[in-house]
Design a protein around this motif. Structure first.
Motif, mmCIF file in Angstrom:
data_model
loop_
_atom_site.group_PDB
_atom_site.id
_atom_site.type_symbol
_atom_site.label_atom_id
_atom_site.label_comp_id
_atom_site.label_asym_id
_atom_site.label_seq_id
_atom_site.Cartn_x
_atom_site.Cartn_y
_atom_site.Cartn_z
ATOM 1 N N GLU A 56 48.839 24.820 48.095
ATOM 2 C CA GLU A 56 49.040 24.045 49.321
ATOM 3 C C GLU A 56 49.863 24.814 50.344
ATOM 4 O OE1 GLU A 56 50.836 20.351 48.208
ATOM 5 O OE2 GLU A 56 48.976 19.580 47.322
ATOM 6 N N GLU A 57 50.933 25.420 49.893
ATOM 7 C CA GLU A 57 51.810 26.134 50.824
ATOM 8 C C GLU A 57 51.097 27.317 51.470
ATOM 9 O OE1 GLU A 57 54.655 24.861 51.818
ATOM 10 O OE2 GLU A 57 54.253 23.242 50.418
ATOM 11 N N ARG A 58 50.307 28.021 50.710
ATOM 12 C CA ARG A 58 49.569 29.161 51.264
ATOM 13 C C ARG A 58 48.437 28.682 52.171
ATOM 14 N NH1 ARG A 58 47.830 33.921 47.515
ATOM 15 N NH2 ARG A 58 49.945 34.558 47.943
ATOM 16 N N ASP A 59 47.657 27.710 51.712
ATOM 17 C CA ASP A 59 46.508 27.237 52.492
ATOM 18 C C ASP A 59 46.923 26.626 53.820
ATOM 19 O OD1 ASP A 59 44.846 28.119 50.483
ATOM 20 O OD2 ASP A 59 44.379 26.122 49.706
ATOM 21 N N GLU A 60 48.058 25.957 53.821
ATOM 22 C CA GLU A 60 48.523 25.287 55.042
ATOM 23 C C GLU A 60 49.410 26.190 55.888
ATOM 24 O OE1 GLU A 60 50.392 21.671 53.810
ATOM 25 O OE2 GLU A 60 48.603 21.010 52.740
ATOM 26 N N ASP A 61 49.642 27.432 55.422
ATOM 27 C CA ASP A 61 50.553 28.347 56.101
ATOM 28 C C ASP A 61 51.853 27.615 56.423
ATOM 29 O OD1 ASP A 61 51.305 30.840 57.010
ATOM 30 O OD2 ASP A 61 50.550 30.482 59.034
ATOM 31 N N ALA A 62 52.336 26.892 55.428
ATOM 32 C CA ALA A 62 53.513 26.039 55.575
ATOM 33 C C ALA A 62 54.801 26.866 55.556
ATOM 34 C CB ALA A 62 53.525 25.007 54.456
ATOM 35 N N TRP A 64 56.864 27.438 53.381
ATOM 36 C CA TRP A 64 57.076 28.238 52.177
ATOM 37 C C TRP A 64 56.119 29.418 52.080
ATOM 38 C CZ3 TRP A 64 61.234 27.465 49.237
ATOM 39 C CH2 TRP A 64 61.883 26.230 49.321
ATOM 40 N N ALA A 65 55.145 29.543 52.976
ATOM 41 C CA ALA A 65 54.099 30.567 52.858
ATOM 42 C C ALA A 65 54.675 31.975 52.772
ATOM 43 C CB ALA A 65 53.111 30.453 54.014
ATOM 44 N N GLU A 66 55.704 32.285 53.533
ATOM 45 C CA GLU A 66 56.283 33.626 53.493
ATOM 46 C C GLU A 66 56.889 33.919 52.121
ATOM 47 O OE1 GLU A 66 59.842 35.899 55.706
ATOM 48 O OE2 GLU A 66 58.390 34.935 57.027
ATOM 49 N N ALA A 67 57.574 32.968 51.541
ATOM 50 C CA ALA A 67 58.149 33.157 50.205
ATOM 51 C C ALA A 67 57.042 33.274 49.158
ATOM 52 C CB ALA A 67 59.099 32.009 49.865
ATOM 53 N N VAL A 68 55.973 32.500 49.309
ATOM 54 C CA VAL A 68 54.835 32.586 48.388
ATOM 55 C C VAL A 68 54.212 33.974 48.481
ATOM 56 C CG1 VAL A 68 52.517 31.694 47.883
ATOM 57 C CG2 VAL A 68 54.384 30.099 48.396
ATOM 58 N N ASP A 69 54.051 34.484 49.699
ATOM 59 C CA ASP A 69 53.486 35.828 49.868
ATOM 60 C C ASP A 69 54.391 36.893 49.265
ATOM 61 O OD1 ASP A 69 51.270 34.794 51.145
ATOM 62 O OD2 ASP A 69 51.996 35.237 53.169
ATOM 63 N N LEU A 70 55.688 36.727 49.402
ATOM 64 C CA LEU A 70 56.635 37.674 48.809
ATOM 65 C C LEU A 70 56.527 37.655 47.283
ATOM 66 C CD1 LEU A 70 58.950 39.692 48.914
ATOM 67 C CD2 LEU A 70 60.523 37.751 49.101
ATOM 68 N N LEU A 71 56.467 36.473 46.698
ATOM 69 C CA LEU A 71 56.306 36.359 45.245
ATOM 70 C C LEU A 71 55.004 37.013 44.809
ATOM 71 C CD1 LEU A 71 57.109 35.371 42.454
ATOM 72 C CD2 LEU A 71 56.138 33.131 43.060
ATOM 73 N N ASP A 72 53.934 36.763 45.550
ATOM 74 C CA ASP A 72 52.638 37.375 45.241
ATOM 75 C C ASP A 72 52.758 38.901 45.242
ATOM 76 O OD1 ASP A 72 49.942 37.856 44.819
ATOM 77 O OD2 ASP A 72 49.276 36.954 46.687
ATOM 78 N N ALA A 73 53.387 39.447 46.260
ATOM 79 C CA ALA A 73 53.558 40.901 46.354
ATOM 80 C C ALA A 73 54.384 41.441 45.191
ATOM 81 C CB ALA A 73 54.198 41.265 47.682
#
Length: 79
Positions: A56-62, A64-73
Protein backbone atom coordinates in the motif's frame (compact mmCIF):
# COMPACT_ATOMS: atom_id res chain seq x y z
CA UNK A 1 6.18 22.24 1.16
CA UNK A 2 8.21 19.07 1.67
CA UNK A 3 6.53 15.70 2.13
CA UNK A 4 6.90 14.14 5.54
CA UNK A 5 9.71 11.56 5.52
CA UNK A 6 9.94 8.67 7.92
CA UNK A 7 13.29 7.14 8.93
CA UNK A 8 13.91 3.45 8.45
CA UNK A 9 13.68 2.63 12.16
CA UNK A 10 10.13 4.00 12.27
CA UNK A 11 9.17 1.81 9.31
CA UNK A 12 10.46 -1.20 11.24
CA UNK A 13 8.35 -0.15 14.22
CA UNK A 14 5.33 0.31 11.93
CA UNK A 15 5.91 -3.23 10.66
CA UNK A 16 5.96 -4.54 14.24
CA UNK A 17 9.67 -5.37 14.11
CA UNK A 18 12.46 -4.47 16.50
CA UNK A 19 13.54 -1.00 15.46
CA UNK A 20 16.94 -0.51 17.09
CA UNK A 21 20.01 -0.21 14.87
CA UNK A 22 21.39 -3.67 15.73
CA UNK A 23 18.04 -5.38 15.03
CA UNK A 24 17.63 -3.59 11.70
CA UNK A 25 21.14 -4.58 10.66
CA UNK A 26 20.51 -8.19 11.72
CA UNK A 27 17.23 -8.29 9.78
CA UNK A 28 18.91 -7.02 6.63
CA UNK A 29 21.86 -9.41 7.01
CA UNK A 30 19.47 -12.32 7.51
CA UNK A 31 17.27 -11.59 4.49
CA UNK A 32 19.66 -10.03 1.96
CA UNK A 33 20.14 -10.29 -0.87
CA UNK A 34 16.55 -10.26 -2.08
CA UNK A 35 16.41 -11.73 -5.60
CA UNK A 36 15.80 -9.12 -8.33
CA UNK A 37 12.65 -10.89 -9.53
CA UNK A 38 10.99 -10.70 -6.08
CA UNK A 39 9.16 -7.52 -5.16
CA UNK A 40 9.91 -6.40 -1.62
CA UNK A 41 6.32 -6.84 -0.47
CA UNK A 42 6.20 -10.37 -1.94
CA UNK A 43 9.26 -11.62 -0.07
CA UNK A 44 8.47 -14.81 1.86
CA UNK A 45 9.65 -13.50 5.23
CA UNK A 46 6.79 -10.99 5.68
CA UNK A 47 3.59 -11.72 7.52
CA UNK A 48 0.49 -10.91 5.41
CA UNK A 49 -0.20 -7.62 7.23
CA UNK A 50 3.41 -6.49 6.77
CA UNK A 51 3.32 -7.33 3.08
CA UNK A 52 0.07 -5.42 2.65
CA UNK A 53 1.45 -2.36 4.44
CA UNK A 54 4.54 -2.31 2.22
CA UNK A 55 2.42 -2.77 -0.92
CA UNK A 56 0.00 0.00 0.00
CA UNK A 57 2.70 2.47 0.94
CA UNK A 58 4.62 1.91 -2.29
CA UNK A 59 1.56 1.81 -4.58
CA UNK A 60 0.12 4.99 -3.10
CA UNK A 61 3.51 6.74 -3.00
CA UNK A 62 2.53 7.51 0.58
CA UNK A 63 4.56 9.11 3.37
CA UNK A 64 6.34 5.83 4.02
CA UNK A 65 7.31 5.20 0.36
CA UNK A 66 10.82 6.63 0.75
CA UNK A 67 11.54 4.40 3.76
CA UNK A 68 10.09 1.40 1.90
CA UNK A 69 12.38 2.15 -1.06
CA UNK A 70 15.37 2.44 1.27
CA UNK A 71 14.56 -0.92 2.87
CA UNK A 72 14.18 -2.44 -0.60
CA UNK A 73 17.59 -1.10 -1.62
CA UNK A 74 19.23 -2.38 1.56
CA UNK A 75 17.77 -5.85 1.05
CA UNK A 76 19.02 -5.95 -2.55
CA UNK A 77 22.66 -5.52 -1.55
CA UNK A 78 24.80 -8.59 -1.33
CA UNK A 79 26.00 -9.28 2.22
Amino acid sequence: MHPHRHPLHLLFAQLGLAADHASIDAFIRTHAPLPPAVRLEDAPFWRPAQSELLREERDEDADWAEAVDLLDAELRRAP
